[in-house]
Design a protein around this motif. Structure first.
Motif, PDB file in Angstrom:
ATOM      1  N   ILE A  18     -49.812  -6.377  19.196  1.00 36.55           N
ATOM      2  CA  ILE A  18     -49.652  -4.672  18.476  1.00 36.55           C
ATOM      3  C   ILE A  18     -48.433  -5.238  16.816  1.00 36.55           C
ATOM      4  CG2 ILE A  18     -48.827  -2.548  18.369  1.00 36.55           C
ATOM      5  CD1 ILE A  18     -51.165  -3.117  20.126  1.00 36.55           C
ATOM      6  N   ALA A  19     -48.834  -5.353  16.234  1.00 38.81           N
ATOM      7  CA  ALA A  19     -47.827  -5.625  14.756  1.00 38.81           C
ATOM      8  C   ALA A  19     -47.308  -4.202  14.410  1.00 38.81           C
ATOM      9  CB  ALA A  19     -48.925  -5.643  13.527  1.00 38.81           C
ATOM     10  N   TYR A  20     -46.289  -4.010  14.088  1.00 40.04           N
ATOM     11  CA  TYR A  20     -45.350  -2.824  13.894  1.00 40.04           C
ATOM     12  C   TYR A  20     -44.714  -3.290  12.042  1.00 40.04           C
ATOM     13  CZ  TYR A  20     -41.832  -5.007  15.927  1.00 40.04           C
ATOM     14  OH  TYR A  20     -40.377  -5.911  16.645  1.00 40.04           O
ATOM     15  N   PHE A  21     -44.333  -2.301  11.961  1.00 43.09           N
ATOM     16  CA  PHE A  21     -42.970  -2.462  10.683  1.00 43.09           C
ATOM     17  C   PHE A  21     -41.995  -1.457  11.046  1.00 43.09           C
ATOM     18  CE2 PHE A  21     -45.509   0.942   7.908  1.00 43.09           C
ATOM     19  CZ  PHE A  21     -44.146   1.207   7.574  1.00 43.09           C
ATOM     20  N   ASP A  22     -40.698  -1.800  11.257  1.00 40.12           N
ATOM     21  CA  ASP A  22     -39.247  -1.029  11.243  1.00 40.12           C
ATOM     22  C   ASP A  22     -38.240  -1.280  10.166  1.00 40.12           C
ATOM     23  OD1 ASP A  22     -36.758   0.141  12.277  1.00 40.12           O
ATOM     24  OD2 ASP A  22     -36.432  -2.040  14.190  1.00 40.12           O
ATOM     25  N   GLU A  23     -38.600  -0.495   9.364  1.00 43.56           N
ATOM     26  CA  GLU A  23     -38.037   0.168   8.502  1.00 43.56           C
ATOM     27  C   GLU A  23     -37.230   0.942   7.918  1.00 43.56           C
ATOM     28  OE1 GLU A  23     -38.624  -2.272   5.460  1.00 43.56           O
ATOM     29  OE2 GLU A  23     -39.596  -3.374   7.335  1.00 43.56           O
ATOM     30  N   GLY A  24     -36.329   1.295   6.279  1.00 43.38           N
ATOM     31  CA  GLY A  24     -35.114   2.679   6.447  1.00 43.38           C
ATOM     32  C   GLY A  24     -33.722   2.339   6.587  1.00 43.38           C
ATOM     33  N   ASP A  25     -33.385   3.202   6.944  1.00 45.55           N
ATOM     34  CA  ASP A  25     -31.825   3.206   7.682  1.00 45.55           C
ATOM     35  C   ASP A  25     -31.711   2.745   8.922  1.00 45.55           C
ATOM     36  OD1 ASP A  25     -30.147   3.310   8.316  1.00 45.55           O
ATOM     37  OD2 ASP A  25     -28.919   5.221   7.338  1.00 45.55           O
ATOM     38  N   PRO A  26     -31.370   1.658  10.167  1.00 48.79           N
ATOM     39  CA  PRO A  26     -31.359   1.660  10.806  1.00 48.79           C
ATOM     40  C   PRO A  26     -30.432   2.514  11.327  1.00 48.79           C
ATOM     41  CG  PRO A  26     -30.802  -1.111   9.626  1.00 48.79           C
ATOM     42  CD  PRO A  26     -30.423   0.952   8.225  1.00 48.79           C
ATOM     43  N   SER A  27     -29.354   3.178  11.026  1.00 50.06           N
ATOM     44  CA  SER A  27     -28.494   3.918  11.754  1.00 50.06           C
ATOM     45  C   SER A  27     -29.125   5.809  11.792  1.00 50.06           C
ATOM     46  CB  SER A  27     -27.263   4.288  11.263  1.00 50.06           C
ATOM     47  OG  SER A  27     -27.280   4.278   9.961  1.00 50.06           O
ATOM     48  N   ALA A  38     -59.532   3.752  11.488  1.00 51.87           N
ATOM     49  CA  ALA A  38     -60.029   3.357  10.393  1.00 51.87           C
ATOM     50  C   ALA A  38     -59.184   2.394   9.618  1.00 51.87           C
ATOM     51  CB  ALA A  38     -61.311   3.736   9.551  1.00 51.87           C
ATOM     52  N   SER A  39     -58.234   3.387   9.751  1.00 53.36           N
ATOM     53  CA  SER A  39     -56.661   2.877   8.584  1.00 53.36           C
ATOM     54  C   SER A  39     -55.063   1.996   9.594  1.00 53.36           C
ATOM     55  CB  SER A  39     -56.317   4.343   8.306  1.00 53.36           C
ATOM     56  OG  SER A  39     -55.423   4.310   7.705  1.00 53.36           O
ATOM     57  N   SER A  40     -54.518   1.922   9.056  1.00 58.73           N
ATOM     58  CA  SER A  40     -53.757   1.295   9.020  1.00 58.73           C
ATOM     59  C   SER A  40     -52.474   1.758   9.048  1.00 58.73           C
ATOM     60  CB  SER A  40     -53.694   0.007   8.528  1.00 58.73           C
ATOM     61  OG  SER A  40     -53.443  -0.676   7.319  1.00 58.73           O
ATOM     62  N   ALA A  41     -51.031   0.851   9.274  1.00 53.61           N
ATOM     63  CA  ALA A  41     -49.844   1.395   9.185  1.00 53.61           C
ATOM     64  C   ALA A  41     -49.844   1.200   8.094  1.00 53.61           C
ATOM     65  CB  ALA A  41     -48.918   0.697   9.477  1.00 53.61           C
ATOM     66  N   ASN A  42     -50.241   0.654   6.769  1.00 58.08           N
ATOM     67  CA  ASN A  42     -50.092   0.053   5.012  1.00 58.08           C
ATOM     68  C   ASN A  42     -51.190   1.405   4.485  1.00 58.08           C
ATOM     69  OD1 ASN A  42     -48.211  -1.984   5.021  1.00 58.08           O
ATOM     70  ND2 ASN A  42     -49.580  -3.285   5.288  1.00 58.08           N
ATOM     71  N   ARG A  60     -34.605   6.100   9.918  1.00 56.87           N
ATOM     72  CA  ARG A  60     -35.334   4.701  10.609  1.00 56.87           C
ATOM     73  C   ARG A  60     -37.250   5.217  10.700  1.00 56.87           C
ATOM     74  NH1 ARG A  60     -33.907   1.878  15.431  1.00 56.87           N
ATOM     75  NH2 ARG A  60     -35.143   0.193  15.758  1.00 56.87           N
ATOM     76  N   VAL A  61     -37.742   4.181   9.866  1.00 60.62           N
ATOM     77  CA  VAL A  61     -39.167   4.706   9.919  1.00 60.62           C
ATOM     78  C   VAL A  61     -40.005   2.884  10.042  1.00 60.62           C
ATOM     79  CG1 VAL A  61     -41.592   4.877   8.596  1.00 60.62           C
ATOM     80  CG2 VAL A  61     -39.310   5.621   7.643  1.00 60.62           C
ATOM     81  N   ILE A  62     -40.846   4.177  11.482  1.00 60.12           N
ATOM     82  CA  ILE A  62     -41.158   2.472  12.249  1.00 60.12           C
ATOM     83  C   ILE A  62     -42.714   3.405  12.190  1.00 60.12           C
ATOM     84  CG2 ILE A  62     -41.339   1.756  14.508  1.00 60.12           C
ATOM     85  CD1 ILE A  62     -38.542   3.185  14.589  1.00 60.12           C
ATOM     86  N   ALA A  63     -43.625   1.933  12.497  1.00 59.25           N
ATOM     87  CA  ALA A  63     -45.225   2.024  12.724  1.00 59.25           C
ATOM     88  C   ALA A  63     -45.837   1.418  13.243  1.00 59.25           C
ATOM     89  CB  ALA A  63     -45.693   2.549  10.502  1.00 59.25           C
ATOM     90  N   LEU A  64     -46.920   1.193  13.897  1.00 55.84           N
ATOM     91  CA  LEU A  64     -48.207   1.049  14.190  1.00 55.84           C
ATOM     92  C   LEU A  64     -49.029   0.677  13.854  1.00 55.84           C
ATOM     93  CD1 LEU A  64     -49.091   1.309  17.686  1.00 55.84           C
ATOM     94  CD2 LEU A  64     -48.018   3.195  16.347  1.00 55.84           C
ATOM     95  N   ASP A  65     -49.799  -0.593  13.978  1.00 54.41           N
ATOM     96  CA  ASP A  65     -51.170  -0.817  13.652  1.00 54.41           C
ATOM     97  C   ASP A  65     -51.945  -0.395  14.995  1.00 54.41           C
ATOM     98  OD1 ASP A  65     -51.414  -1.183  11.017  1.00 54.41           O
ATOM     99  OD2 ASP A  65     -51.481  -3.441  11.463  1.00 54.41           O
ATOM    100  N   ASN A  66     -52.582   0.261  15.004  1.00 55.79           N
ATOM    101  CA  ASN A  66     -53.087   0.551  16.473  1.00 55.79           C
ATOM    102  C   ASN A  66     -53.913  -0.768  16.742  1.00 55.79           C
ATOM    103  OD1 ASN A  66     -52.526   3.031  17.040  1.00 55.79           O
ATOM    104  ND2 ASN A  66     -53.326   4.098  15.261  1.00 55.79           N
ATOM    105  N   ARG A  67     -54.139  -0.458  18.478  1.00 54.87           N
ATOM    106  CA  ARG A  67     -55.215  -1.969  18.994  1.00 54.87           C
ATOM    107  C   ARG A  67     -57.147  -1.168  17.556  1.00 54.87           C
ATOM    108  NH1 ARG A  67     -55.448  -1.067  24.818  1.00 54.87           N
ATOM    109  NH2 ARG A  67     -53.420  -1.351  24.602  1.00 54.87           N
TER     110      ARG A  67
END
Length: 259
Positions: A18-27, A38-42, A60-67
């Motif tokens: 599972i691919a994901y991003f973890d961005e923004g303020d960690p705190s 049919a979409s994606s995190a991007n 803190r912004v986290i998003a995954l690409d669904n399977r």
């Protein structure tokens, strides 16, 4: 923060990557974003400006690409795409990142997955935003078998079904694995009951475009829930509501109110 794709990481769950991003303020307060079919995190969250909007607001912004989507594994077995399994990927990502509780926002299929996540793991969901899916979460969102047929057709020119053409063109544009998407659409539409939706006891914002012919009524779904508010996204259809400024403003106000 700009609109360019951030770096993605990967983790293993349920035999898949599972691919994901973890961005923004960690705190900052974490918010998990779950994209639509049919979409994606991007495509759902970066290019329409959600990562920038939420990141600039201190989250803190986290998003995954669904399977079956984006950079995640793309099995062709329909039995692997039921919403509880996809919600399990989202819960596993929070565990993987050491996050106990997060705001969760899903669009369309992602809203359905978010609802299953809230029911399966209520301790992990602080609030919910459902975009692009209203009472259709319970009553269904129309006939979708032609979507699978359109995805598997030799070319777009062979597709005559209007909604099928829309999704086939979108899949071609995003260079998706059409066989994986056809498997996903056949089993990812499991419905929730009114009683199940009524058990969700966190604050909920439900945003649906006024020209959306897929989602069903936001007001009808909100009426079944304990702490839900409906939002009309003016003049937007299912494809265009996701990045709307009215929607973004309402989400920021909602999240600030949840605290």
């Amino acid at each position: 923060m700009d609109l360019n794709p951030p770096p993605f990481s990967r983790f293993a769950h349920d035999g898949l990557e599972i691919a994901y991003f973890d961005e923004g303020d960690p705190s900052g307060d974490p918010i998990l974003l779950i994209h639509g079919f049919a979409s994606s995190a991007n495509v759902n969250w970066v290019f329409p400006g959600w990562l920038k909007t939420l990141g600039d607001a201190g989250y803190r912004v986290i998003a995954l690409d669904n399977r079956g989507h984006g950079q995640s594994s793309k099995p062709h077995d329909p039995s692997l795409y039921h919403p509880p399994q996809m919600a399990g990927d989202a819960a596993a990502l929070l565990v993987h990142l050491g996050i106990g509780e997060a705001h969760v926002m899903g669009y369309s299929m992602g809203a359905r997955i978010s609802a299953f996540l809230a029911l399966q793991h209520p301790d992990r969901v602080r609030s919910l935003v459902f975009g692009g899916l209203g009472i259709g979460m319970i009553t269904g969102v129309g006939e979708w078998d032609p979507i699978a047929d359109a995805l598997l057709a030799p070319s777009l020119e062979d597709v005559t079904h209007e909604r099928g053409r829309t999704f086939r063109a979108f899949a071609d544009q995003t260079k998706s694995d059409r066989q994986a998407l056809a498997a996903c659409i056949s089993t990812s539409r499991d419905l929730l009951t009114a009683d199940e939706v009524g058990r969700i006891d966190v604050p909920v914002l439900i945003g649906v475009g006024t020209k959306d012919d897929i989602a069903g009524s936001a007001e009808e779904l909100a009426a079944l829930m304990q702490h839900a508010v409906a939002l009309d996204i003016p003049g937007r259809d299912h494809m265009l509501a996701v990045g709307d400024r009215v929607f973004k403003k309402a989400v920021l106000e909602f999240l600030a109110g949840v605290g």
